[in-house]
Write a protein that holds these residues in place. Structure first.
Motif, PDB file in Angstrom:
ATOM      1  N   THR A 185       0.876  -0.768  -0.088  1.00 15.20           N
ATOM      2  CA  THR A 185      -0.051  -0.646   0.239  1.00 15.20           C
ATOM      3  C   THR A 185       0.638   1.499   0.035  1.00 15.20           C
ATOM      4  OG1 THR A 185      -1.453  -1.437   1.273  1.00 15.20           O
ATOM      5  CG2 THR A 185      -1.634   0.933   1.490  1.00 15.20           C
ATOM      6  N   ARG A 186       2.056   1.241   0.621  1.00 19.25           N
ATOM      7  CA  ARG A 186       2.903   2.404   0.987  1.00 19.25           C
ATOM      8  C   ARG A 186       3.485   2.606  -0.766  1.00 19.25           C
ATOM      9  NH1 ARG A 186       6.041   2.038   6.661  1.00 19.25           N
ATOM     10  NH2 ARG A 186       6.783   3.919   6.063  1.00 19.25           N
ATOM     11  N   ARG A 187       3.766   1.241  -1.512  1.00 15.94           N
ATOM     12  CA  ARG A 187       4.423   1.566  -2.228  1.00 15.94           C
ATOM     13  C   ARG A 187       3.707   2.537  -3.531  1.00 15.94           C
ATOM     14  NH1 ARG A 187       4.650  -0.407  -6.904  1.00 15.94           N
ATOM     15  NH2 ARG A 187       3.300  -2.026  -6.742  1.00 15.94           N
ATOM     16  N   VAL A 188       2.140   1.685  -3.500  1.00 15.56           N
ATOM     17  CA  VAL A 188       1.084   2.257  -4.772  1.00 15.56           C
ATOM     18  C   VAL A 188       1.019   3.414  -4.137  1.00 15.56           C
ATOM     19  CG1 VAL A 188      -1.539   2.490  -4.663  1.00 15.56           C
ATOM     20  CG2 VAL A 188       0.163   0.250  -5.262  1.00 15.56           C
ATOM     21  N   GLU A 189       0.524   4.107  -2.681  1.00 13.76           N
ATOM     22  CA  GLU A 189       0.560   5.491  -2.454  1.00 13.76           C
ATOM     23  C   GLU A 189       1.587   6.318  -2.833  1.00 13.76           C
ATOM     24  OE1 GLU A 189      -1.225   6.482   1.009  1.00 13.76           O
ATOM     25  OE2 GLU A 189      -2.124   5.026   0.855  1.00 13.76           O
ATOM     26  N   SER A 190       2.922   5.794  -3.023  1.00  8.08           N
ATOM     27  CA  SER A 190       3.962   6.976  -3.117  1.00  8.08           C
ATOM     28  C   SER A 190       3.723   7.028  -4.595  1.00  8.08           C
ATOM     29  CB  SER A 190       5.025   5.331  -2.834  1.00  8.08           C
ATOM     30  OG  SER A 190       6.023   6.054  -3.109  1.00  8.08           O
ATOM     31  N   VAL A 191       4.008   6.141  -5.462  1.00  8.58           N
ATOM     32  CA  VAL A 191       3.170   6.334  -7.063  1.00  8.58           C
ATOM     33  C   VAL A 191       2.294   7.118  -7.293  1.00  8.58           C
ATOM     34  CG1 VAL A 191       3.112   4.720  -9.662  1.00  8.58           C
ATOM     35  CG2 VAL A 191       4.054   4.203  -7.754  1.00  8.58           C
ATOM     36  N   LEU A 192       1.076   7.358  -6.487  1.00  5.60           N
ATOM     37  CA  LEU A 192       0.290   7.821  -7.045  1.00  5.60           C
ATOM     38  C   LEU A 192       0.306   9.138  -6.935  1.00  5.60           C
ATOM     39  CD1 LEU A 192      -3.402   6.675  -6.567  1.00  5.60           C
ATOM     40  CD2 LEU A 192      -2.744   7.882  -4.652  1.00  5.60           C
ATOM     41  N   LEU A 193       1.377   9.590  -5.300  1.00  5.93           N
ATOM     42  CA  LEU A 193       1.304  11.024  -5.148  1.00  5.93           C
ATOM     43  C   LEU A 193       2.731  11.775  -6.121  1.00  5.93           C
ATOM     44  CD1 LEU A 193       0.904  10.495  -1.580  1.00  5.93           C
ATOM     45  CD2 LEU A 193      -1.087  11.543  -3.289  1.00  5.93           C
ATOM     46  N   ARG A 194       3.683  10.907  -6.220  1.00  3.68           N
ATOM     47  CA  ARG A 194       4.871  11.064  -6.768  1.00  3.68           C
ATOM     48  C   ARG A 194       4.951  11.752  -7.871  1.00  3.68           C
ATOM     49  NH1 ARG A 194       9.671   7.671  -3.592  1.00  3.68           N
ATOM     50  NH2 ARG A 194      10.719   9.569  -4.873  1.00  3.68           N
ATOM     51  N   THR A 195       3.553  10.603  -8.436  1.00  2.00           N
ATOM     52  CA  THR A 195       3.753  11.142  -9.729  1.00  2.00           C
ATOM     53  C   THR A 195       3.463  12.274  -9.860  1.00  2.00           C
ATOM     54  OG1 THR A 195       2.464   9.051 -10.497  1.00  2.00           O
ATOM     55  CG2 THR A 195       2.672   9.838 -12.170  1.00  2.00           C
TER      56      THR A 195
END
Ligand SMILES: C[S@@+](CC[C@H](N)C(=O)[O-])C[C@H]1O[C@@H](n2cnc3c(N)ncnc32)[C@H](O)[C@@H]1O
Ligand code: SF4
Length: 409
Positions: free
Chosen positions: A340-350
């Protein structure tokens, strides 16, 4: 009414956190968000967690600063007990609602509590949101003296019929005054704009950008109007009294904003945010986007520390009851697993100018990169250098890009 809270695990009444939140804490910045949930009137488009005088069910604005200070005290104890070594606060952000509806002495007292509890890091950014009609020169000078460094005004538009559709109460002539007072007080200035309001033409949007740029702010946020369920504006659109915003027109307005702002020397650093120079980026918001730690104080405020996320009870009366009983105001929490942390990181940092390393994507996301480049959504040269960075078209369709990067994950 404001939207509902997420569904998750209950939070313990003592608010205690697992010791895992202390892992690598020193490598993450620590921010404090204070949510001041009061507005004089509710704007027709807004579903933020905010309450007008007759919605307070006995809660009192005058009690709020004391309650927030009690939560800061609780936060300090919870972080200590979890083994998180004291970190000086990098950013403080008062949002709302309308923080500046409170006397400036209340904002100063809450900020003082943050400073006494944790200290401020050198160069810390301390912001408050403000309605242009809720401050004067004395108020802004007192903010600066209390340690605030930055004020973010909800300008939204310079055009009277657009402000009327949004049900904003301020006179557009107030903007130059408020900005000049903030400058005189020694504060950095950010302006919030909204585009795509029903009935707003491209010419109207140019007029708002003209007026915003004429103020020479340090920072501009421009948000596409979102029609939130449950708002008065959503009901007006459903009944056919007001037209639905047009997606193509909103996209054109975004391109106009990028053209005008970049021509004036502003650089985008997040899909909806532009800064006059790198030092004027909002460090507080960047902290959210890159996954740092923050404690959210106040009704409905969200927090994140070391992979544990929680949110407070929403109503100011429920919040007051929890604090009066000596309990944590947290309503629910969730512990984010690695995926979940990885998915959120992709979501936000993109969404951020610097993008994210392609190596952080799962195999399916890496496979999607070639087609995203072909569709001119992702910058080809950055991708060759190993990073996902959005093109202007990609920024317009940021949510769709994220969906493709996360597809089949
Ligand atoms: C809490 S408000 C700012 C402070 C103050 N209450 C005000 O409105 O001036 C934060 C910002 O969110 C933006 N906003 C709120 N609701 C929105 C919506 N439905 N669509 C787009 N932007 C929205 C507005 O630009 C607003 O300035
Ligand atoms: S003043 Fe700001 S927070 Fe209050 S209702 Fe309007 S947009 Fe929402």
């Amino acid at each position: 009414m404001p939207s509902a809270l997420p569904i998750a695990d209950p939070a313990p009444l003592d608010g205690l956190l697992p010791s895992s939140v202390a892992d690598n804490a020193a490598s993450r910045n620590f921010g404090v968000y204070l949510h001041v949930p009061f507005c004089r009137v509710r704007c027709g488009y807004c579903d933020f967690n905010t309450y007008t005088g007759d919605e307070l069910r006995g809660a009192k604005r005058t009690d709020f600063a004391g309650q927030a200070i009690a939560e800061i005290d609780l936060a300090s104890g919870v972080l200590d007990q979890a083994g998180v070594a004291t970190r000086a606060v990098s950013t403080v952000f008062f949002g709302g609602g309308t923080p500046t509806l409170l006397p400036v002495t209340d904002l100063a007292a809450m900020l003082r509590a943050v400073i006494v509890t944790w200290g401020l890091a050198p160069g810390a950014e301390v912001t408050t949101e403000a309605n242009p009609d809720s401050v004067d020169l004395d108020y802004l000078v007192a903010l600066r003296e209390a340690g605030f460094t930055r004020v973010s005004f909800g300008m939204q538009s310079a055009v009277p019929h657009v402000l009327a559709t949004l049900e904003r109460t301020h006179d557009p002539a107030r903007i130059p005054l408020a900005v000049a007072w903030a400058r005189e007080a020694g504060l950095q200035v950010s302006l919030d704009l909204i585009y795509g309001t029903p009935g707003e033409s491209i010419g109207d949007w140019h007029a708002s950008l003209d007026q915003a740029l004429a103020q020479q702010p340090d920072h501009i946020s421009a948000y596409a109007l979102i029609i939130e369920d449950g708002t008065k504006l959503a009901a007006q659109i459903r009944r056919g009294e007001v037209a639905m915003p047009d997606d193509d027109l909103q996209a054109d307005m975004y391109e106009v904003a990028e053209g005008r702002l970049s021509q004036a020397g502003f650089e985008w650093y997040e899909v909806s945010n532009w800064a006059a120079a790198p030092q004027f980026r909002s460090d507080h918001n960047l902290g959210y986007w890159v996954g740092h730690d923050w404690w959210g104080v106040g009704p409905g405020a969200h927090s994140h520390v070391g992979g544990v996320r929680w949110w407070n009870v929403k109503h100011p009366a429920a919040y007051a009851d929890r604090i009066a009983a000596g309990h944590s105001p947290a309503a629910g929490r969730e512990t984010l697993d690695t995926e979940t942390r990885r998915v959120e990181s992709v979501l936000l940092r993109t969404r951020v100018r610097e993008g994210l390393p392609i190596g952080e994507l799962a195999a399916s996301g890496r496979t999607a990169v070639a087609s995203l480049i072909a569709d001119e959504l992702v910058d080809a040269r950055a991708a060759i250098a190993g990073r996902i960075e959005l093109t202007l078209r990609g920024r317009l369709l940021a949510d769709a890009v994220v969906r493709r990067l996360l597809s089949d994950d």
